[in-house]
Design a protein around this motif. Structure first.
Motif, PDB file in Angstrom:
ATOM      1  N   ALA A 156       0.848  -1.190   0.000  1.00  0.00           N
ATOM      2  CA  ALA A 156       0.000   0.000   0.000  1.00  0.00           C
ATOM      3  C   ALA A 156       0.881   1.236   0.000  1.00  0.00           C
ATOM      4  O   ALA A 156       2.052   1.196   0.391  1.00  0.00           O
ATOM      5  CB  ALA A 156      -0.930   0.005   1.216  1.00  0.00           C
ATOM      6  N   ILE A 157       0.305   2.355  -0.444  1.00  0.00           N
ATOM      7  CA  ILE A 157       0.994   3.638  -0.360  1.00  0.00           C
ATOM      8  C   ILE A 157       0.964   4.095   1.095  1.00  0.00           C
ATOM      9  O   ILE A 157      -0.086   4.110   1.738  1.00  0.00           O
ATOM     10  CB  ILE A 157       0.308   4.680  -1.261  1.00  0.00           C
ATOM     11  CG1 ILE A 157       0.245   4.173  -2.709  1.00  0.00           C
ATOM     12  CG2 ILE A 157       1.041   6.006  -1.189  1.00  0.00           C
ATOM     13  CD1 ILE A 157       1.583   3.956  -3.359  1.00  0.00           C
ATOM     14  N   GLN A 158       2.145   4.494   1.602  1.00  0.00           N
ATOM     15  CA  GLN A 158       2.261   4.888   3.012  1.00  0.00           C
ATOM     16  C   GLN A 158       3.241   6.057   3.162  1.00  0.00           C
ATOM     17  O   GLN A 158       4.146   6.219   2.340  1.00  0.00           O
ATOM     18  CB  GLN A 158       2.750   3.696   3.851  1.00  0.00           C
ATOM     19  CG  GLN A 158       1.888   2.446   3.759  1.00  0.00           C
ATOM     20  CD  GLN A 158       2.561   1.238   4.391  1.00  0.00           C
ATOM     21  OE1 GLN A 158       2.877   1.252   5.576  1.00  0.00           O
ATOM     22  NE2 GLN A 158       2.805   0.200   3.607  1.00  0.00           N
ATOM     23  N   ASN A 159       3.060   6.851   4.229  1.00  0.00           N
ATOM     24  CA  ASN A 159       4.014   7.924   4.565  1.00  0.00           C
ATOM     25  C   ASN A 159       5.165   7.325   5.360  1.00  0.00           C
ATOM     26  O   ASN A 159       5.240   7.437   6.583  1.00  0.00           O
ATOM     27  CB  ASN A 159       3.335   9.004   5.413  1.00  0.00           C
ATOM     28  CG  ASN A 159       2.327   9.816   4.647  1.00  0.00           C
ATOM     29  OD1 ASN A 159       1.125   9.635   4.822  1.00  0.00           O
ATOM     30  ND2 ASN A 159       2.792  10.721   3.812  1.00  0.00           N
ATOM     31  N   VAL A 160       6.079   6.677   4.671  1.00  0.00           N
ATOM     32  CA  VAL A 160       7.122   5.941   5.380  1.00  0.00           C
ATOM     33  C   VAL A 160       8.532   6.269   4.923  1.00  0.00           C
ATOM     34  O   VAL A 160       9.496   5.713   5.449  1.00  0.00           O
ATOM     35  CB  VAL A 160       6.898   4.410   5.222  1.00  0.00           C
ATOM     36  CG1 VAL A 160       5.635   3.989   5.924  1.00  0.00           C
ATOM     37  CG2 VAL A 160       6.865   4.016   3.743  1.00  0.00           C
ATOM     38  N   ALA A 161       8.682   7.156   3.974  1.00  0.00           N
ATOM     39  CA  ALA A 161      10.012   7.328   3.379  1.00  0.00           C
ATOM     40  C   ALA A 161      10.447   8.785   3.397  1.00  0.00           C
ATOM     41  O   ALA A 161       9.644   9.705   3.562  1.00  0.00           O
ATOM     42  CB  ALA A 161      10.005   6.802   1.937  1.00  0.00           C
ATOM     43  N   SER A 162      11.721   8.969   3.221  1.00  0.00           N
ATOM     44  CA  SER A 162      12.293  10.276   2.930  1.00  0.00           C
ATOM     45  C   SER A 162      13.313  10.074   1.816  1.00  0.00           C
ATOM     46  O   SER A 162      13.817   8.968   1.615  1.00  0.00           O
ATOM     47  CB  SER A 162      12.959  10.894   4.168  1.00  0.00           C
ATOM     48  OG  SER A 162      14.059  10.107   4.585  1.00  0.00           O
ATOM     49  N   ALA A 163      13.585  11.137   1.088  1.00  0.00           N
ATOM     50  CA  ALA A 163      14.495  11.022  -0.053  1.00  0.00           C
ATOM     51  C   ALA A 163      15.293  12.307  -0.186  1.00  0.00           C
ATOM     52  O   ALA A 163      14.876  13.379   0.286  1.00  0.00           O
ATOM     53  CB  ALA A 163      13.724  10.723  -1.331  1.00  0.00           C
ATOM     54  N   LYS A 164      16.439  12.184  -0.823  1.00  0.00           N
ATOM     55  CA  LYS A 164      17.281  13.341  -1.127  1.00  0.00           C
ATOM     56  C   LYS A 164      17.672  13.251  -2.592  1.00  0.00           C
ATOM     57  O   LYS A 164      18.084  12.192  -3.071  1.00  0.00           O
ATOM     58  CB  LYS A 164      18.531  13.362  -0.248  1.00  0.00           C
ATOM     59  CG  LYS A 164      18.269  13.395   1.253  1.00  0.00           C
ATOM     60  CD  LYS A 164      19.567  13.363   2.028  1.00  0.00           C
ATOM     61  CE  LYS A 164      19.326  13.319   3.535  1.00  0.00           C
ATOM     62  NZ  LYS A 164      18.697  12.026   3.943  1.00  0.00           N
ATOM     63  N   VAL A 165      17.528  14.364  -3.303  1.00  0.00           N
ATOM     64  CA  VAL A 165      17.931  14.437  -4.703  1.00  0.00           C
ATOM     65  C   VAL A 165      18.770  15.699  -4.874  1.00  0.00           C
ATOM     66  O   VAL A 165      18.395  16.768  -4.370  1.00  0.00           O
ATOM     67  CB  VAL A 165      16.706  14.483  -5.645  1.00  0.00           C
ATOM     68  CG1 VAL A 165      17.172  14.558  -7.097  1.00  0.00           C
ATOM     69  CG2 VAL A 165      15.813  13.271  -5.436  1.00  0.00           C
ATOM     70  N   TRP A 166      19.887  15.589  -5.565  1.00  0.00           N
ATOM     71  CA  TRP A 166      20.729  16.755  -5.797  1.00  0.00           C
ATOM     72  C   TRP A 166      21.308  16.674  -7.199  1.00  0.00           C
ATOM     73  O   TRP A 166      21.350  15.607  -7.824  1.00  0.00           O
ATOM     74  CB  TRP A 166      21.836  16.837  -4.754  1.00  0.00           C
ATOM     75  CG  TRP A 166      22.784  15.661  -4.749  1.00  0.00           C
ATOM     76  CD1 TRP A 166      23.967  15.556  -5.412  1.00  0.00           C
ATOM     77  CD2 TRP A 166      22.607  14.418  -4.052  1.00  0.00           C
ATOM     78  NE1 TRP A 166      24.546  14.341  -5.180  1.00  0.00           N
ATOM     79  CE2 TRP A 166      23.745  13.619  -4.342  1.00  0.00           C
ATOM     80  CE3 TRP A 166      21.607  13.901  -3.225  1.00  0.00           C
ATOM     81  CZ2 TRP A 166      23.885  12.337  -3.836  1.00  0.00           C
ATOM     82  CZ3 TRP A 166      21.763  12.626  -2.711  1.00  0.00           C
ATOM     83  CH2 TRP A 166      22.893  11.865  -3.008  1.00  0.00           C
ATOM     84  N   GLY A 167      21.730  17.825  -7.698  1.00  0.00           N
ATOM     85  CA  GLY A 167      22.281  17.822  -9.041  1.00  0.00           C
ATOM     86  C   GLY A 167      22.600  19.219  -9.534  1.00  0.00           C
ATOM     87  O   GLY A 167      22.550  20.209  -8.788  1.00  0.00           O
ATOM     88  N   ALA A 168      22.925  19.305 -10.817  1.00  0.00           N
ATOM     89  CA  ALA A 168      23.292  20.576 -11.432  1.00  0.00           C
ATOM     90  C   ALA A 168      22.945  20.542 -12.907  1.00  0.00           C
ATOM     91  O   ALA A 168      22.892  19.468 -13.525  1.00  0.00           O
ATOM     92  CB  ALA A 168      24.783  20.850 -11.245  1.00  0.00           C
ATOM     93  N   GLN A 169      22.657  21.724 -13.435  1.00  0.00           N
ATOM     94  CA  GLN A 169      22.478  21.903 -14.876  1.00  0.00           C
ATOM     95  C   GLN A 169      23.438  22.989 -15.344  1.00  0.00           C
ATOM     96  O   GLN A 169      23.663  23.979 -14.636  1.00  0.00           O
ATOM     97  CB  GLN A 169      21.046  22.324 -15.223  1.00  0.00           C
ATOM     98  CG  GLN A 169      19.992  21.268 -15.028  1.00  0.00           C
ATOM     99  CD  GLN A 169      19.268  21.398 -13.705  1.00  0.00           C
ATOM    100  OE1 GLN A 169      19.192  22.458 -13.113  1.00  0.00           O
ATOM    101  NE2 GLN A 169      18.748  20.291 -13.212  1.00  0.00           N
ATOM    102  N   ALA A 170      23.989  22.788 -16.526  1.00  0.00           N
ATOM    103  CA  ALA A 170      24.897  23.778 -17.096  1.00  0.00           C
ATOM    104  C   ALA A 170      24.580  23.934 -18.569  1.00  0.00           C
ATOM    105  O   ALA A 170      24.232  22.961 -19.253  1.00  0.00           O
ATOM    106  CB  ALA A 170      26.359  23.357 -16.907  1.00  0.00           C
ATOM    107  N   SER A 171      24.678  25.164 -19.052  1.00  0.00           N
ATOM    108  CA  SER A 171      24.453  25.409 -20.477  1.00  0.00           C
ATOM    109  C   SER A 171      25.414  26.487 -20.960  1.00  0.00           C
ATOM    110  O   SER A 171      25.873  27.335 -20.179  1.00  0.00           O
ATOM    111  CB  SER A 171      23.010  25.824 -20.752  1.00  0.00           C
ATOM    112  OG  SER A 171      22.716  27.069 -20.179  1.00  0.00           O
ATOM    113  N   MET A 172      25.698  26.428 -22.240  1.00  0.00           N
ATOM    114  CA  MET A 172      26.587  27.389 -22.870  1.00  0.00           C
ATOM    115  C   MET A 172      26.026  27.727 -24.244  1.00  0.00           C
ATOM    116  O   MET A 172      25.502  26.859 -24.951  1.00  0.00           O
ATOM    117  CB  MET A 172      27.988  26.791 -23.011  1.00  0.00           C
ATOM    118  CG  MET A 172      28.995  27.676 -23.735  1.00  0.00           C
ATOM    119  SD  MET A 172      28.933  27.526 -25.554  1.00  0.00           S
ATOM    120  CE  MET A 172      29.516  25.847 -25.779  1.00  0.00           C
ATOM    121  N   GLU A 173      26.103  29.002 -24.594  1.00  0.00           N
ATOM    122  CA  GLU A 173      25.694  29.413 -25.936  1.00  0.00           C
ATOM    123  C   GLU A 173      26.718  30.395 -26.468  1.00  0.00           C
ATOM    124  O   GLU A 173      27.037  31.397 -25.821  1.00  0.00           O
ATOM    125  CB  GLU A 173      24.301  30.053 -25.910  1.00  0.00           C
ATOM    126  CG  GLU A 173      23.726  30.273 -27.292  1.00  0.00           C
ATOM    127  CD  GLU A 173      22.247  30.637 -27.262  1.00  0.00           C
ATOM    128  OE1 GLU A 173      21.688  30.878 -28.341  1.00  0.00           O
ATOM    129  OE2 GLU A 173      21.672  30.678 -26.158  1.00  0.00           O
TER     130      GLU A 173
END
Length: 803
Positions: free
Chosen positions: A645-662
């Motif tokens: 079942a779907i439950q409030n049982v988790a935590s998560a961490k997401v990190w990252g970066a974006q880069a662009s050049m023109e």
């Protein structure tokens, strides 16, 4: 004679004076009026701004020596008053090849200069869309190089943004939220209901947008603005139209599109129609053999038979057809009012769920049939914008909308005559009231109210295909259930100085769920879900512009997702041997996001853009083992399945970066490159951490664009990194049929690249040709988590007409 000459002179002076009272400013390339152009004198003692028709009064400038016209992303121009008075045509502004700023709507639902916005917003212009010539709206999002697209079947496309997807990212069309009460955690294909050929511009807000948009806006907000009726800026009617004929070789796709704009001074109309027909998709020849379709199931003489695929690079079955219709009306009775009425309709044929049709169990195909029924979407929305100098607002925008969405799932086990059909029908009613008030010359307040009501209807039956006898079966969702959301929000912007902008915002959201969960097959009464809870989110950010060529920004924000009908009341098999059951004891999940951004212009030729983010998801809604009536396993659709079942049982961490050049190498040659890097982990069993399912591999694109006159050529490479078996989320490790196998026989997602060429040639002002070759080297690859291999070498040809 003197009297005649005097009369002529007075007439000329009157006409000249009358003309000089107002001026129209337009885009030099398209001729479209530009709203928000700043018109001022050198000392800024006199200033005006153009309205939505590009008009502004210049009566007060009669004594000015120089009048300056300035607009974000366009070259500034200067005229004397006499030069303007003697003009017989509008002021035409030319877009800059490179610029630090642009105008966006998605950040706070009103137009705003990106130089004052502390969040990252990716834009897809009409010119980019026309050159890339995408097949669906999902493919259009991929053009941004900021959104990763997963596909379980050809008639699909599930956007993934900064490690979040499905019901943790928000779709918005013409200011109306498209997410509804049955948006699930599994991959979604709702975005293909939108017509890529009827979209005027697309904006993607990266990171939480819950303060402005509410629930689901955790990973980002994808805002689509469809074609708007263009009014005439003169006494002559404005009649414009576009046609498109497109064919592609990888699936023998054929698309025909037409749109027609009819505009008068005060009212206008735009009509759009698109029909697409796609055959089975052909994959490439150079890559993992695990993706090949060597066998498939077909029913012959009343029996399911496994047939050898004589062309194993053809993914059978994947083809489908689609129709999109749009009609919009616009009425502008005065400078103060702008009224718009829109109607959208989309429908498909059956959509084969290709990934489920390739699943095997004990060496045998698990399913003989698995397809979505026609995906039908209808929306009508009315928008009224009012401009005033009222005490509470300068601009008021009211949007009311009704959406009707239907989908169904149909599946039949191999050698089983029983075809299960589960149908869902959602009716959505929404209303938004948005205000903008300029408090001082430096500060502006944006605030609003929102109400959303979703009604969900669900039914199901089993048909014996040998006798056509139907019997009821369990529905996917509680029938006649309701999800509601009511909210108020406020955003504040203050330009503390010419160099520093501060923003802050907050939102209060109340949501309600009413559903009676009936699941007789479990011999257990789940009862009635009656939920009435709230969520509060906030944000704060800054933008620092030390010089005209620098932009430094930072942003802290919270996002949330309220449980919906899919979370609290769904019953379905998520994968072989598992069944999801209802759980109404759920709270909202929250995201806490931190990000920094940096933009730098080197002269007018080189632009660099870098952003980094870190997001914490708390109280996350996740699928975990559960029990029903004390049992951890039950028989579901004939299979003994682990109860979850779907439950409030988790935590998560997401990190990252974006880069662009023109880099503007020369006036006709441009080099650009984008890359996105993401990582993430969430709570696993026994105190461990595991990879986050929707974190995409490193992906990017590099383009070299050449535009000599009427010809545009774009040579580019798309590339993705590898996700090894050790970095796959646990749920993905249990789906080996989606992936290639490594030397140890474990699934993994290989890295890949494609070389591509797109071109457009304007034969005349009315006709242009599009030609492209995607995946020139014919790579066989499958984007991460996808159930279908991407197109092999794909030759695309299109003819566009314009009147």
């Amino acid at each position: 004679m003197k009297k005649y000459l005097l009369t002529m002179l007075l007439t000329v002076l009157y006409v000249s004076g009358a003309f000089a009272q107002s001026i129209t400013v337009v885009d030099k390339e398209t001729g479209d009026p530009l709203e928000g152009v700043n018109i001022f004198t050198k000392d800024r003692s006199i200033a005006e701004v153009t309205n939505s028709q590009g008009n502004a009064s210049i009566e007060d400038f009669a004594e000015a020596e120089t009048i300056i016209f300035s607009y974000v992303g366009y070259n500034t121009v200067r005229f004397s008053y006499n030069e303007i008075a003697n003009r017989t045509s509008p002021i035409a502004l030319q877009q800059k090849p490179l610029s630090m700023g642009d105008m966006v709507v998605s950040a706070n639902r009103w137009k705003q200069d990106t130089r004052e916005v502390p969040v990252s917003v990716a834009q897809i212009t009409p010119e980019e869309a026309q050159l890339q010539n995408p097949q669906t709206a999902a493919d259009l999002l991929g053009v941004s190089n900021e959104v990763f697209i997963q596909k379980s079947q050809m008639g699909g496309g599930s956007p993934m943004i900064r490690g979040f997807a499905t019901n943790r990212v928000l779709l918005v069309i013409d200011g109306v939220r498209m997410n509804n009460a049955i948006f699930r955690g599994g991959n979604l294909q709702n975005v293909i209901s939108l017509d890529a050929n009827a979209i005027e511009n697309t904006e993607v807000v990266l990171g939480p947008g819950s303060v402005t948009y509410g629930s689901d806006a955790i990973g980002g907000v994808m805002s689509f603005n469809t074609l708007t009726p263009k009014l005439s800026v003169s006494s002559e009617p404005r009649i414009e139209g576009n046609t498109l004929t497109r064919i592609s070789s990888a699936n023998w796709g054929k698309t025909g599109h037409i749109d027609l704009n009819l505009g008068f001074k005060n009212w206008g109309s735009v009509t759009s129609l698109t029909y697409s027909d796609y055959q089975d998709m052909r994959m490439g020849t150079d890559g993992p053999s695990d993706y090949r379709r060597s066998q498939y199931v077909e029913r012959i003489n009343g029996q399911d038979q496994v047939l050898t695929n004589e062309r194993p690079n053809i993914q059978h079955p994947t083809g489908y057809n689609q129709v999109n219709v749009m009609q919009k009306f616009r009425y502008r009775p005065s400078e103060s009012w702008d009224l718009k009425l829109g109607m959208h309709y989309s429908t498909t044929t059956n959509l084969p769920r290709y990934d489920r049709l390739t699943e095997k169990q004990n060496g045998q195909f698990r399913k003989a049939e698995w397809y979505y029924g026609p995906q039908q979407w209808f929306m009508t929305n009315f928008n009224a914008t009012y401009y005033s100098d009222a005490a509470l607002f300068d601009k008021l925008k009211t949007t009311v909308a009704y959406q009707d969405y239907e989908e169904s799932r149909n599946d039949r086990d191999f050698q089983d005559p029983n075809l299960r059909n589960r149908e869902e029908h959602v009716r959505s009613y929404s209303a938004n009231v948005d205000f903008e008030k300029q408090l001082t010359n430096r500060s502006t307040l944006f605030y609003g109210l929102e109400g959303v009501i979703n009604k969900v209807y669900s039914n199901a039956h089993v048909t014996d295909i040998t006798t056509n006898q139907q019997t009821p079966t369990s529905t996917r969702y509680p029938d006649d259930s309701r999800w509601q959301s009511y909210a108020a929000f406020v955003n504040y912007k203050n330009n503390l100085s010419e160099k520093f902008t501060l923003t802050a915002g907050a939102r209060y959201n109340q949501y309600l769920i009413d559903a009676t969960i009936d699941a007789p097959q479990f011999q257990y009464n789940f009862g009635r879900a009656d939920i009435n809870r709230s969520a509060v989110t906030g944000s704060a950010g800054f933008v620092y512009r030390p010089t005209e060529s620098w932009k430094i920004d930072g942003h802290i924000s919270t996002g949330f997702r309220a449980p919906n009908i899919d979370d609290i009341g769904k019953i379905f098999d998520s994968e072989p041997g598992s069944v999801i059951v209802p759980n109404s004891n759920l709270d909202p999940e929250y995201a806490y996001n931190f990000e920094l951004g940096l933009q730098k212009m080197f002269g007018d030729r080189l632009k660099l853009d870098l952003s980094a983010f870190y997001t914490i998801l708390d109280n996350a809604l996740a699928r975990r083992d559960f029990t029903v009536n004390g049992q951890d396993s039950v028989v579901y659709d004939g299979t003994l399945s682990q109860v979850q079942a779907i439950q409030n049982v988790a935590s998560a961490k997401v990190w990252g970066a974006q880069a662009s050049m023109e880099l503007q190498i020369s006036p006709s040659l441009n080099l650009s490159s984008d890359i996105s890097l993401q990582k993430g982990e969430e709570d696993g069993p026994n105190g461990t951490t595991v990879p986050v399912r929707h974190v995409a591999p490193t992906f990017g694109s590099t383009h070299l664009t050449y535009e000599p006159g009427n010809l545009t050529i774009d040579a580019y490479a798309d590339y993705n990194g590898e996700i090894p078996f050790s970095d796959l989320a646990p749920s993905e490790k249990g789906k080996p049929h989606l992936y290639a196998l490594n030397s140890n026989g474990n699934p993994y997602s290989p890295s890949w690249y494609t070389l591509n060429l797109k071109s457009s040639y304007n034969i005349s002002d009315n006709i242009s040709l599009n030609f492209g070759v995607e995946n020139i080297t014919n790579q066989r690859y499958r984007p991460y988590s996808s159930g279908i291999a991407a197109p092999g070498r794909n030759i695309i040809f299109g003819i566009r007409g314009h009147i």
